[in-house]
Design a protein around this motif. Sequence first.
Motif, short mmCIF file in Angstrom:
data_model
loop_
_atom_site.label_atom_id
_atom_site.label_comp_id
_atom_site.label_asym_id
_atom_site.label_seq_id
_atom_site.Cartn_x
_atom_site.Cartn_y
_atom_site.Cartn_z
N ALA A 1 0.81 -1.22 0.00
CA ALA A 1 0.00 0.00 0.00
C ALA A 1 0.84 1.27 0.00
CB ALA A 1 -0.94 0.00 1.21
N LEU A 2 2.12 1.16 0.32
CA LEU A 2 2.97 2.34 0.35
C LEU A 2 3.48 2.66 -1.05
CD1 LEU A 2 5.15 1.72 3.54
CD2 LEU A 2 3.03 3.03 3.35
N ASP A 3 3.48 3.95 -1.38
CA ASP A 3 4.07 4.37 -2.64
C ASP A 3 4.99 5.55 -2.38
OD1 ASP A 3 2.45 6.67 -2.45
OD2 ASP A 3 0.89 5.79 -3.74
N LEU A 4 5.50 6.17 -3.43
CA LEU A 4 6.47 7.24 -3.26
C LEU A 4 5.91 8.40 -2.46
CD1 LEU A 4 8.06 7.34 -6.84
CD2 LEU A 4 8.96 6.24 -4.79
N GLY A 5 4.62 8.66 -2.59
CA GLY A 5 4.02 9.79 -1.89
C GLY A 5 3.53 9.48 -0.49
N THR A 6 3.36 8.18 -0.19
CA THR A 6 2.80 7.80 1.13
C THR A 6 3.79 7.00 1.96
OG1 THR A 6 1.83 5.74 0.26
CG2 THR A 6 0.48 7.74 0.13
N ILE A 7 5.07 7.09 1.61
CA ILE A 7 6.05 6.25 2.27
C ILE A 7 6.14 6.51 3.77
CG2 ILE A 7 8.05 7.79 1.96
CD1 ILE A 7 7.97 3.97 1.34
N GLY A 8 5.69 7.67 4.22
CA GLY A 8 5.75 7.98 5.65
C GLY A 8 4.56 7.51 6.44
N HIS A 9 3.57 6.90 5.78
CA HIS A 9 2.39 6.42 6.49
C HIS A 9 2.71 5.21 7.36
CE1 HIS A 9 -0.79 8.28 3.55
NE2 HIS A 9 0.09 9.16 3.99
N ASP A 10 1.84 4.94 8.33
CA ASP A 10 1.97 3.72 9.12
C ASP A 10 1.93 2.52 8.17
OD1 ASP A 10 2.09 5.18 11.43
OD2 ASP A 10 0.00 4.84 11.98
N ALA A 11 2.73 1.53 8.47
CA ALA A 11 2.87 0.39 7.56
C ALA A 11 2.23 -0.87 8.13
CB ALA A 11 4.35 0.14 7.26
N GLU A 12 1.73 -1.70 7.23
CA GLU A 12 1.27 -3.05 7.55
C GLU A 12 2.04 -4.01 6.64
OE1 GLU A 12 -2.93 -3.44 7.33
OE2 GLU A 12 -3.33 -1.73 8.65
N PRO A 13 3.26 -4.36 7.03
CA PRO A 13 4.11 -5.18 6.16
C PRO A 13 3.50 -6.54 5.85
CG PRO A 13 5.37 -4.22 7.96
CD PRO A 13 3.94 -4.01 8.28
N LYS A 14 3.69 -6.95 4.60
CA LYS A 14 3.25 -8.26 4.13
C LYS A 14 4.47 -9.12 3.80
CE LYS A 14 -1.15 -6.96 4.04
NZ LYS A 14 -0.98 -5.54 4.47
N VAL A 15 4.28 -10.42 3.69
CA VAL A 15 5.37 -11.36 3.47
C VAL A 15 5.22 -12.00 2.09
CG1 VAL A 15 6.46 -13.49 4.29
CG2 VAL A 15 5.58 -11.82 5.94
N LEU A 16 6.18 -11.72 1.22
CA LEU A 16 6.22 -12.30 -0.12
C LEU A 16 7.25 -13.42 -0.13
CD1 LEU A 16 5.27 -11.92 -3.17
CD2 LEU A 16 7.42 -10.66 -3.45
N VAL A 17 6.85 -14.61 -0.57
CA VAL A 17 7.76 -15.75 -0.65
C VAL A 17 7.90 -16.15 -2.11
CG1 VAL A 17 8.25 -18.10 0.10
CG2 VAL A 17 7.02 -16.54 1.63
N THR A 18 9.13 -16.16 -2.57
CA THR A 18 9.44 -16.63 -3.92
C THR A 18 10.45 -17.77 -3.81
OG1 THR A 18 11.18 -14.96 -4.16
CG2 THR A 18 8.99 -14.39 -4.97
N ILE A 19 10.40 -18.67 -4.79
CA ILE A 19 11.24 -19.87 -4.75
C ILE A 19 11.93 -20.04 -6.09
CG2 ILE A 19 11.19 -22.40 -4.61
CD1 ILE A 19 8.85 -22.13 -2.67
N ARG A 20 13.20 -20.39 -6.03
CA ARG A 20 13.95 -20.72 -7.25
C ARG A 20 14.83 -21.94 -6.98
NH1 ARG A 20 19.21 -18.51 -6.59
NH2 ARG A 20 19.31 -16.88 -4.99
#
Length: 259
Positions: free
Chosen positions: A86-105
Amino acid sequence: MELNGVAATVEQVKALALTNYGHFTSMLVEDGGVRGLSLHLRRLACDSRELFGADLDTERVRQHVRHALAGVARPVTARVTVYDPALDLGTIGHDAEPKVLVTIRGAARAEPAPWRLRIASYRRELPAVKHTGLFAAMHYRRQAQREGFDDVLFVNPDGTITEIATSNIGFIRAGHVVWPRAEWLAGITMTLINQSFGESTSTEPLTLADLPSMDAAFATNAATGIRALASVEGVSWPTEHRVLRQLRAAYEAQPAEAV
């Protein structure tokens, strides 16, 4: 590619390309286990507090990794990236709700080939954090490879050695392991080596002038383990050494923690 255990959409992952604010860890998974898994999870939790001011549920991270690995029997490298779509260049200072991305190779299990390194003067931003800001490191790696080298060794403006683009660098001298004393990212493989070798490891402020006094050199990375270094520009070392063999054996003997 899964985000919080569900197939990720283009809309969700585009923040990594357009904003690129987050952190990650990469781990080698074999038979459902990871050497130093607790260290990987601790890194993710610490970096989440540093970048987002948010706590990370590491047990949920394990669940997401297990889900992504379902049905995978071969050795793989799993990358866990933590960011807030949800964070972008203009909203980078907002409260964050981090998500977990899992990739496999896929992961190659052959002993990694020795590297030849080029030197570059560069210090990563927030060097103690494994963040996604890899542009400069990849730029210098590309330059090195275009000139016939395998990777790049970073030195500070004062000449002190720090790290390789995405690996730690260590040296062997008189039977001991010597790490550079500098601001760098403490890798998981590096930490496991220190736990195994104890008093046979040390850190020193090292410059390029110290390289000829070393008996051998190596790179450490969670995806490839321990890789011999053949040279740093004009300084060369043997790629077979008694302590290198001991390091590999100690690393391979580390018990894997079940994901």
